[in-house]
Design an enzyme around this catalytic site. Sequence first.
Site, short mmCIF file in Angstrom:
data_model
loop_
_atom_site.label_atom_id
_atom_site.label_comp_id
_atom_site.label_asym_id
_atom_site.label_seq_id
_atom_site.Cartn_x
_atom_site.Cartn_y
_atom_site.Cartn_z
N LYS A 53 59.04 29.10 36.39
CA LYS A 53 59.79 29.69 37.32
C LYS A 53 59.52 28.91 38.51
O LYS A 53 59.27 27.59 38.34
CB LYS A 53 59.32 31.22 37.49
CG LYS A 53 59.44 32.00 36.08
CD LYS A 53 59.28 33.48 36.22
CE LYS A 53 59.01 34.11 35.04
NZ LYS A 53 59.16 35.57 35.10
N HIS B 278 68.53 33.95 32.38
CA HIS B 278 67.33 34.77 32.63
C HIS B 278 67.52 35.96 33.50
O HIS B 278 68.35 35.83 34.44
CB HIS B 278 66.15 33.84 33.20
CG HIS B 278 65.09 34.66 33.29
ND1 HIS B 278 64.48 35.41 34.15
CD2 HIS B 278 63.81 34.33 32.31
CE1 HIS B 278 63.15 35.85 33.80
NE2 HIS B 278 62.78 34.91 32.75
N GLU C 122 66.24 37.46 35.73
CA GLU C 122 65.85 36.87 37.31
C GLU C 122 66.95 36.25 37.95
O GLU C 122 67.48 36.66 38.82
CB GLU C 122 64.62 36.14 37.53
CG GLU C 122 63.71 36.90 37.06
CD GLU C 122 62.15 36.23 36.89
OE1 GLU C 122 62.27 35.02 36.93
OE2 GLU C 122 61.25 36.91 36.42
N GLY D 278 56.81 40.29 33.40
CA GLY D 278 55.87 39.97 34.71
C GLY D 278 55.50 41.41 34.91
O GLY D 278 54.79 41.60 35.93
N GLU E 255 64.38 39.49 26.03
CA GLU E 255 63.55 39.80 27.25
C GLU E 255 63.89 41.20 27.78
O GLU E 255 64.55 41.06 28.65
CB GLU E 255 63.38 38.60 28.02
CG GLU E 255 63.00 37.23 27.65
CD GLU E 255 62.36 36.48 28.62
OE1 GLU E 255 61.40 36.17 28.44
OE2 GLU E 255 63.28 36.23 29.74
N SER F 11 55.71 39.50 29.20
CA SER F 11 54.15 39.98 29.27
C SER F 11 53.49 39.61 28.04
O SER F 11 52.58 40.02 27.68
CB SER F 11 53.97 41.26 29.65
OG SER F 11 54.33 41.76 30.96
N ASN G 101 57.90 29.06 30.71
CA ASN G 101 58.85 29.14 31.89
C ASN G 101 58.10 29.46 33.21
O ASN G 101 57.74 30.38 33.28
CB ASN G 101 59.71 30.49 31.44
CG ASN G 101 60.56 30.54 32.92
OD1 ASN G 101 61.03 29.88 33.70
ND2 ASN G 101 61.27 31.81 33.05
#
Length: 254
Positions: A25, A107, A109, A182, A176, A216, A23
Amino acid sequence: MREPSGVEGVKPERGRRHLIVANWKMNKTRPEALAFRDTFAREAEALGGVEIAIAPPYPFLPDLESSGGAWSLAGQDCSAEARGAFTGEVSAEMLASCGCRYVILGHSERRKHFHESGALLSGKLRQARQAGLVPIFCVGETLEERREGLTREVLRRQVEATENDPPEAPIVVAYEPVWAIGTGQNATPAQAQESIADIRTLLAGRVDLRVLYGGSVTAENASSLASRKGIDGFLVGGASLDSPGFAGICRSCP
Ligand code: PEP
């Protein structure tokens, strides 16, 4: 940490390969994307043991198609609408027409920055199905929710958005944990396995379910996660931007 419940009997299907999804992003320019493609195409020749998908930014999708079929393409999101006056949106049908097999939905985000709700995600899932895309549906708790013992409840609530999705249709769920994305702090294999077992229990009626871990993942920690029963692969953010690093993750899967 208690031993995960229901782990026996939830092994990935015999013979099924791990699925590793990159991904990207909102990263890379077009020349950078092309350079990745050319380097990774050479690496991928030796990576037949896993299934690979790459989710670049939309403008690079046609560029990122694998000439030899070493990987498939994924969209990073799609609209809950089929077409029309929705400036800036990308439809599931557009993704399919650019060669995508998968689409990432929900996701964290997008849930956080774009306030995506379960109702919206049900609409996106419906569009993905109509276009013939396989959803990679993301779920995961925040650190606060984990500390309050709410992880299972959060996962239950999030998977409700898949309720009207046909049970026989293939689905990939990515566990996730938000606190692992991240941050450099991945879930331990036991934590990942426990929540993935919960997801499998919640989605017990699904005929073709794969559950990935994301948060991560690196070439260094991938093999200890991938060797756990029930973890069918990874959704990888930061470490997927660099071709040798991403290839290293793919190589770490048994
Ligand atoms: C992600 O964004 O889905 C993700 C897992 O990111 P990272 O690998 O960078 O934690």
